[in-house]
Write an enzyme that holds these catalytic residues in place. Structure first.
Site, PDB file in Angstrom:
ATOM      1  N   HIS A   1      -5.358  -4.053  -1.830  1.00 26.11           N
ATOM      2  CA  HIS A   1      -5.102  -2.973  -2.795  1.00 26.11           C
ATOM      3  C   HIS A   1      -5.067  -3.494  -4.237  1.00 26.11           C
ATOM      4  O   HIS A   1      -4.378  -2.918  -5.086  1.00 26.11           O
ATOM      5  CB  HIS A   1      -3.793  -2.254  -2.462  1.00 26.11           C
TER       6      HIS A   1
ATOM      7  N   LYS B   1     -12.336  -0.871  -0.003  1.00 27.89           N
ATOM      8  CA  LYS B   1     -11.513  -0.061  -0.909  1.00 27.89           C
ATOM      9  C   LYS B   1     -12.182  -0.011  -2.292  1.00 27.89           C
ATOM     10  O   LYS B   1     -13.181   0.660  -2.462  1.00 27.89           O
ATOM     11  CB  LYS B   1     -10.092  -0.607  -0.948  1.00 27.89           C
TER      12      LYS B   1
ATOM     13  N   SER C   1       0.801  -1.227   0.000  1.00 25.10           N
ATOM     14  CA  SER C   1       0.000   0.000   0.000  1.00 25.10           C
ATOM     15  C   SER C   1       0.830   1.272   0.000  1.00 25.10           C
ATOM     16  O   SER C   1       0.410   2.276  -0.549  1.00 25.10           O
ATOM     17  CB  SER C   1      -0.928  -0.006   1.208  1.00 25.10           C
TER      18      SER C   1
HETATM   19  C1  LIG Z   1      -6.819  -1.497   4.054  1.00 27.82           C
HETATM   20  C2  LIG Z   1      -6.133  -2.755   4.313  1.00 27.82           C
HETATM   21  C3  LIG Z   1      -6.613  -3.664   5.258  1.00 27.82           C
HETATM   22  C4  LIG Z   1      -7.770  -3.335   6.161  1.00 27.82           C
HETATM   23  O1  LIG Z   1      -8.982  -3.390   5.488  1.00 27.82           O
HETATM   24  P1  LIG Z   1     -10.328  -3.078   6.279  1.00 27.82           P
HETATM   25  O2  LIG Z   1     -11.359  -3.890   5.594  1.00 27.82           O
HETATM   26  O3  LIG Z   1     -10.556  -1.603   6.170  1.00 27.82           O
HETATM   27  O4  LIG Z   1     -10.120  -3.497   7.691  1.00 27.82           O
HETATM   28  C5  LIG Z   1      -5.969  -4.865   5.402  1.00 27.82           C
HETATM   29  N1  LIG Z   1      -4.894  -5.183   4.648  1.00 27.82           N
HETATM   30  C6  LIG Z   1      -4.393  -4.335   3.733  1.00 27.82           C
HETATM   31  C7  LIG Z   1      -3.205  -4.734   2.915  1.00 27.82           C
HETATM   32  C8  LIG Z   1      -4.991  -3.094   3.536  1.00 27.82           C
HETATM   33  O5  LIG Z   1      -4.480  -2.244   2.650  1.00 27.82           O
END
Ligand SMILES: *Cc1c(COP(=O)(O)O)cnc(C)c1O
Length: 415
Positions: free
Chosen positions: A218, A249, A190
């Protein structure tokens, strides 16, 4: 009433340290729905500014898509607002099962289990499937939620240098005596926007009889030719044992996550993963929204194609302007500034020009690696990108960093 002045002072001192270190995080209030154009109150109490959002995880521009909103309304009307129960008591509707099957189909896996978030999926999965006889071998840059999940698990933990396959192989050899081995990585990282070498990792895992875990938060929805994720991009579709991902996301951006993969793994999570057993799963309204998102994405690659075109345009524009970028080919494009204060000043100036992009610095990234992380969306039009490029260029000139190397920028501003 144990909150004495002594207790209060301890916290106040710690908070002051954070403020004095220049790393106190302040939130900005958005008064509109999530989109390319947003209305923001910042600083808090000032009048609303219309700005272009360059830092959302709204990769596919689906966070406020009318069809998704309509489907969510229908979910609300037909299945109600809340479950008031965890899954195994009376918190499972037909649409939860339907979504699990649909996610499995989309990701090319045997089975899927929903979690309230991907953070919860990562918190629950390792403890559910591993014991003290086993080992977890993770990339050194995996997401914080994976780090927390590994902490909750009794299995031994070891790491390998970021994306370094030689080092991973050494660690696999070192732990060859363990009952079970899991290699753990993000699909797309990320902070830097680079992609894990999943093809090589699959090979190593086969050679050393290890499972492969990929967090594709991502990636799901837009990486790979049909947006299935990094396993599609790397040519190892169907070969990942455990995938975790988020619905918070690209897939509508509300919330929710899952573990998807081998059916025994999913079953073990259903029996043993604590965030699944002891916390409500996704609300019906969100399940209905994500089902619609997957319908949209299964029917057409138009959005991920537009995202790819936009990302290439943006990356090329910044390169031509003379910024130092992190290499990569994803919609995550970090503009490197190295110095924490410079990243904050740059972000503030961008906001004044109508561009919303946040400066990242320690502890979110390593010391001396401060940056503006830009994220492109299929919701952006070329006019958004052009306006943002012009603003970046003007501010880059102001700080005299265009065409300068990493070394030169650090000489000017320090670390
Ligand atoms: C955003 C993210 C998460 C967390 O996701 P949520 O559903 O908001 O808890 C977990 N792992 C990675 C790699 C992320 O980028």
């Amino acid at each position: 009433m144990g909150f004495s002045s002594k207790v209060r002072n301890i916290y106040q001192e710690q908070l002051e340290e954070i403020i004095n270190g220049g790393i106190y995080k302040e939130e900005r209030f958005i008064h509109s729905s999530q989109a390319a154009d947003i209305e923001v109150e910042y600083p808090i109490g000032s009048k609303l500014e219309k700005v272009i959002n360059m830092c959302a995880n709204n990769y596919l521009g689906l966070s406020s898509h009318p069809d998704v909103i309509k489907a969510a309304h229908e979910g609300l009307d037909t299945r109600g607002y809340g479950m008031s129960s965890v899954r195994f008591i009376c918190g499972t509707q037909d649409i939860h099962d339907k979504l699990e099957k649909k996610v499995s189909e989309f990701l090319g896996t045997e089975d899927t289990i929903l979690f309230p978030s991907c953070m919860d999926a990562n918190a629950g999965v390792f403890e559910a499937i591993l014991t003290a006889e086993d080992v977890m071998i993770s990339d050194r840059l995996v997401h914080a939620s994976i780090v927390d999940g590994m902490r909750l698990c009794a299995a031994m933990h070891d790491t390998f240098k970021h994306s370094n396959m030689k080092h991973l192989e050494k660690k696999l050899q070192l732990h060859s005596d363990k009952r079970l081995k899991v290699v753990i990585t993000d699909g797309v990282f990320s902070m830097d926007g680079d992609t894990a070498k999943l093809d090589e990792m699959v090979e190593l895992c086969e050679k050393y009889d290890a499972m492969l875990f990929v967090d594709d938060s991502h990636s799901t929805g837009f990486i790979g030719k049909t947006g299935r994720g990094t396993h599609e991009k790397c040519g190892v579709f169907g070969k990942i044992d455990i995938i975790t991902t988020t619905f918070g996301k690209a897939l509508g951006g509300a919330s929710g996550g899952c573990v998807s993969g081998r059916k025994e793994i999913v079953d073990m999570c259903r029996q043993k993963a604590r965030p699944y057993l002891f916390s409500n799963t996704m609300a019906p309204v969100i399940v209905a929204g994500v089902l619609k998102v997957l319908d949209i994405l299964s029917g057409s690659t138009e959005r991920r194609d537009k995202l790819e075109t936009n990302s290439d345009y943006w990356r090329k524009g910044l390169q031509e302007a003379g910024f130092v970028l992190k290499e990569g080919d994803t919609p995550i494009v970090p503009v490197m500034l190295f110095n924490a204060k410079l990243s904050q000043d740059f972000s503030r100036d961008l906001f004044a020009e109508g561009i919303y992009a946040i400066g990242f610095f320690f502890p979110v990234v390593a010391k001396g690696q401060a940056r503006i992380r830009t994220q492109i969306s299929a919701g952006h039009e070329i006019h958004h990108l052009d306006k943002a490029l012009a603003a970046f260029t003007r501010i880059g000139k102001k700080y005299n960093i265009l065409g300068k190397s990493k070394k030169e920028i650090i000489e000017m501003y320090g670390l």
